[in-house]
Design a protein around this motif. Structure first.
Motif, mmCIF file in Angstrom:
data_model
loop_
_atom_site.group_PDB
_atom_site.id
_atom_site.type_symbol
_atom_site.label_atom_id
_atom_site.label_comp_id
_atom_site.label_asym_id
_atom_site.label_seq_id
_atom_site.Cartn_x
_atom_site.Cartn_y
_atom_site.Cartn_z
ATOM 1 N N SER A 87 -44.422 -21.878 9.668
ATOM 2 C CA SER A 87 -43.895 -23.229 9.874
ATOM 3 C C SER A 87 -42.375 -23.246 9.917
ATOM 4 C CB SER A 87 -44.400 -24.174 8.785
ATOM 5 O OG SER A 87 -43.966 -23.766 7.502
ATOM 6 N N MET A 88 -41.716 -22.367 9.164
ATOM 7 C CA MET A 88 -40.248 -22.301 9.204
ATOM 8 C C MET A 88 -39.769 -21.915 10.600
ATOM 9 S SD MET A 88 -39.295 -20.333 5.682
ATOM 10 C CE MET A 88 -39.867 -20.883 4.080
ATOM 11 N N VAL A 89 -40.430 -20.920 11.187
ATOM 12 C CA VAL A 89 -40.044 -20.488 12.528
ATOM 13 C C VAL A 89 -40.371 -21.574 13.549
ATOM 14 C CG1 VAL A 89 -40.389 -18.729 14.314
ATOM 15 C CG2 VAL A 89 -40.412 -18.080 11.888
ATOM 16 N N GLN A 90 -41.500 -22.206 13.408
ATOM 17 C CA GLN A 90 -41.891 -23.271 14.339
ATOM 18 C C GLN A 90 -40.915 -24.432 14.300
ATOM 19 O OE1 GLN A 90 -45.867 -23.983 12.874
ATOM 20 N NE2 GLN A 90 -46.815 -22.794 14.530
ATOM 21 N N ASP A 91 -40.410 -24.759 13.129
ATOM 22 C CA ASP A 91 -39.539 -25.922 12.973
ATOM 23 C C ASP A 91 -38.087 -25.654 13.339
ATOM 24 O OD1 ASP A 91 -41.725 -27.324 12.084
ATOM 25 O OD2 ASP A 91 -41.236 -27.143 9.953
ATOM 26 N N ALA A 92 -37.729 -24.388 13.524
ATOM 27 C CA ALA A 92 -36.332 -24.030 13.769
ATOM 28 C C ALA A 92 -35.963 -24.192 15.246
ATOM 29 C CB ALA A 92 -36.061 -22.601 13.326
ATOM 30 N N ASP A 93 -34.772 -24.746 15.485
ATOM 31 C CA ASP A 93 -34.223 -24.790 16.835
ATOM 32 C C ASP A 93 -33.615 -23.445 17.212
ATOM 33 O OD1 ASP A 93 -34.473 -27.703 17.623
ATOM 34 O OD2 ASP A 93 -33.379 -27.912 15.737
ATOM 35 N N LEU A 94 -33.211 -22.681 16.202
ATOM 36 C CA LEU A 94 -32.591 -21.375 16.420
ATOM 37 C C LEU A 94 -32.936 -20.492 15.236
ATOM 38 C CD1 LEU A 94 -30.588 -19.566 18.047
ATOM 39 C CD2 LEU A 94 -28.751 -20.580 16.682
ATOM 40 N N VAL A 95 -33.457 -19.305 15.517
ATOM 41 C CA VAL A 95 -33.776 -18.328 14.477
ATOM 42 C C VAL A 95 -32.842 -17.131 14.658
ATOM 43 C CG1 VAL A 95 -35.537 -16.850 13.445
ATOM 44 C CG2 VAL A 95 -36.194 -19.050 14.470
ATOM 45 N N LEU A 96 -32.121 -16.781 13.601
ATOM 46 C CA LEU A 96 -31.142 -15.697 13.654
ATOM 47 C C LEU A 96 -31.507 -14.634 12.624
ATOM 48 C CD1 LEU A 96 -27.874 -17.826 13.910
ATOM 49 C CD2 LEU A 96 -29.028 -16.596 15.768
ATOM 50 N N GLY A 97 -32.000 -13.501 13.087
ATOM 51 C CA GLY A 97 -32.287 -12.384 12.192
ATOM 52 C C GLY A 97 -31.017 -11.606 11.911
ATOM 53 N N LEU A 98 -30.922 -11.063 10.727
ATOM 54 C CA LEU A 98 -29.754 -10.250 10.397
ATOM 55 C C LEU A 98 -29.924 -8.805 10.836
ATOM 56 C CD1 LEU A 98 -27.163 -11.372 9.080
ATOM 57 C CD2 LEU A 98 -29.138 -12.852 8.859
ATOM 58 N N ALA A 99 -31.115 -8.460 11.325
ATOM 59 C CA ALA A 99 -31.377 -7.149 11.912
ATOM 60 C C ALA A 99 -32.535 -7.285 12.888
ATOM 61 C CB ALA A 99 -31.682 -6.112 10.834
ATOM 62 N N ARG A 100 -32.709 -6.278 13.708
ATOM 63 C CA ARG A 100 -33.757 -6.337 14.733
ATOM 64 C C ARG A 100 -35.144 -6.504 14.125
ATOM 65 N NH1 ARG A 100 -32.369 -0.747 16.913
ATOM 66 N NH2 ARG A 100 -31.439 -0.687 14.832
ATOM 67 N N GLU A 101 -35.372 -5.923 12.982
ATOM 68 C CA GLU A 101 -36.689 -6.033 12.341
ATOM 69 C C GLU A 101 -37.000 -7.474 11.955
ATOM 70 O OE1 GLU A 101 -36.127 -4.672 7.823
ATOM 71 O OE2 GLU A 101 -34.925 -3.501 9.226
ATOM 72 N N HIS A 102 -35.957 -8.231 11.611
ATOM 73 C CA HIS A 102 -36.175 -9.627 11.217
ATOM 74 C C HIS A 102 -36.495 -10.487 12.433
ATOM 75 C CE1 HIS A 102 -33.152 -8.078 8.121
ATOM 76 N NE2 HIS A 102 -34.363 -7.979 7.589
ATOM 77 N N ARG A 103 -35.841 -10.210 13.540
ATOM 78 C CA ARG A 103 -36.187 -10.898 14.791
ATOM 79 C C ARG A 103 -37.641 -10.608 15.154
ATOM 80 N NH1 ARG A 103 -32.818 -8.624 19.518
ATOM 81 N NH2 ARG A 103 -34.231 -6.888 19.122
ATOM 82 N N ALA A 104 -38.035 -9.336 15.041
ATOM 83 C CA ALA A 104 -39.410 -8.946 15.380
ATOM 84 C C ALA A 104 -40.420 -9.616 14.452
ATOM 85 C CB ALA A 104 -39.549 -7.432 15.313
ATOM 86 N N ASP A 105 -40.108 -9.681 13.165
ATOM 87 C CA ASP A 105 -41.036 -10.289 12.216
ATOM 88 C C ASP A 105 -41.203 -11.779 12.481
ATOM 89 O OD1 ASP A 105 -41.494 -7.890 10.968
ATOM 90 O OD2 ASP A 105 -40.116 -8.250 9.311
ATOM 91 N N ALA A 106 -40.123 -12.457 12.837
ATOM 92 C CA ALA A 106 -40.214 -13.882 13.161
ATOM 93 C C ALA A 106 -41.084 -14.093 14.392
ATOM 94 C CB ALA A 106 -38.825 -14.464 13.369
ATOM 95 N N LEU A 107 -40.933 -13.221 15.377
ATOM 96 C CA LEU A 107 -41.719 -13.351 16.603
ATOM 97 C C LEU A 107 -43.179 -12.957 16.389
ATOM 98 C CD1 LEU A 107 -39.137 -12.095 19.246
ATOM 99 C CD2 LEU A 107 -39.945 -14.439 18.882
ATOM 100 N N ASP A 108 -43.437 -12.084 15.430
ATOM 101 C CA ASP A 108 -44.831 -11.780 15.087
ATOM 102 C C ASP A 108 -45.527 -13.034 14.561
ATOM 103 O OD1 ASP A 108 -44.750 -9.148 15.856
ATOM 104 O OD2 ASP A 108 -44.398 -8.369 13.830
ATOM 105 N N LEU A 109 -44.787 -13.842 13.818
ATOM 106 C CA LEU A 109 -45.355 -15.079 13.284
ATOM 107 C C LEU A 109 -45.530 -16.128 14.379
ATOM 108 C CD1 LEU A 109 -43.354 -15.484 9.934
ATOM 109 C CD2 LEU A 109 -45.753 -14.823 10.191
ATOM 110 N N VAL A 110 -44.514 -16.248 15.253
ATOM 111 C CA VAL A 110 -44.541 -17.278 16.305
ATOM 112 C C VAL A 110 -44.056 -16.643 17.611
ATOM 113 C CG1 VAL A 110 -43.800 -19.594 16.999
ATOM 114 C CG2 VAL A 110 -44.010 -19.038 14.567
ATOM 115 N N PRO A 111 -44.927 -16.003 18.377
ATOM 116 C CA PRO A 111 -44.499 -15.367 19.632
ATOM 117 C C PRO A 111 -43.835 -16.343 20.597
ATOM 118 C CG PRO A 111 -46.690 -14.623 19.013
ATOM 119 C CD PRO A 111 -46.352 -15.739 18.087
#
Length: 209
Positions: A77-101
């Motif tokens: 839900s955090m990723v769904q509600d965000a207008d912009l998601v900023l990972g501090l590393a590539r793994e964090h970007r990937a993990d966010a997209l795993d939750l909400v492609p």
């Protein structure tokens, strides 16, 4: 005017992402108060723990309060509600997209997004001009974010690790200062872009018939 929900993500949510959260919120509020609502979370959060002293100390040196929410676990839900998601590393970007492609168009690493915004702001790019046509600052930012994807191929990092911010967990003060310097440098294009989008309210564009 609706606020823009910006979600910053790291691993434990006690070093990098809370530092970036507080720094970005403070800087954005100086330019356009109330436009950004910045929060943070961790992919393997140390839930309930406060920010590490190393991050808090550097924020204090910059005149920014380290007070705020404690570490929390990243959720769909955090990723769904965000207008912009900023990972501090590539793994964090990937993990966010795993939750909400479906969040691909608004999910980046912080350093990657900084480079994309710099490209959008060049005279050769029409992206910023296109975004300025929107009626208010949040709408302009929401218009600009997916346009930045046009430049993802052209603005790749020289080395993939250049998209990552150093994790200082368990390291000394030097590591925390390296982390802070990398985040501070990446926030400059975001704040410069916000300044340009806010300036459109003071100098509205005119159309000619």
């Amino acid at each position: 005017m609706n606020s823009l929900n910006v979600l910053v993500v790291c691993t434990g949510n006690i070093c990098r992402s809370p530092y970036a959260e507080r720094a970005l919120q403070a800087m954005a509020d100086r330019i356009a108060p109330g436009v950004f609502r910045v929060t943070s979370a961790g992919t393997r959060a140390v839930v309930g723990r406060p920010m590490k002293a190393g991050s808090a100390r550097i924020l204090g040196e910059r005149g920014i309060s380290a007070a705020g929410p404690v570490a929390r676990q990243l959720t769909t839900s955090m990723v769904q509600d965000a207008d912009l998601v900023l990972g501090l590393a590539r793994e964090h970007r990937a993990d966010a997209l795993d939750l909400v492609p479906g969040a691909l168009r608004r999910t980046f690493t912080l350093r990657e997004f900084a480079r994309l915004l710099e490209t959008c702001g060049t005279p050769a790019a029409e992206d910023l001009n296109d975004a300025l046509a929107a009626p208010d600052i949040p709408a302009r930012w929401r218009a600009l974010t997916p346009l930045a994807l046009r430049h993802r191929t052209d603005s790749k990092a020289a080395h993939p690790a250049d998209d990552d911010v150093l994790d200082p967990y368990g390291l000394d003060d030097t590591a925390f200062r390296t982390m802070a310097a990398q985040i501070d440098a990446a926030l400059i294009p975001l704040i410069d872009t916000l300044t340009k989008l806010a300036a459109a309210d003071r100098h509205p564009r005119t159309t000619q018939n």
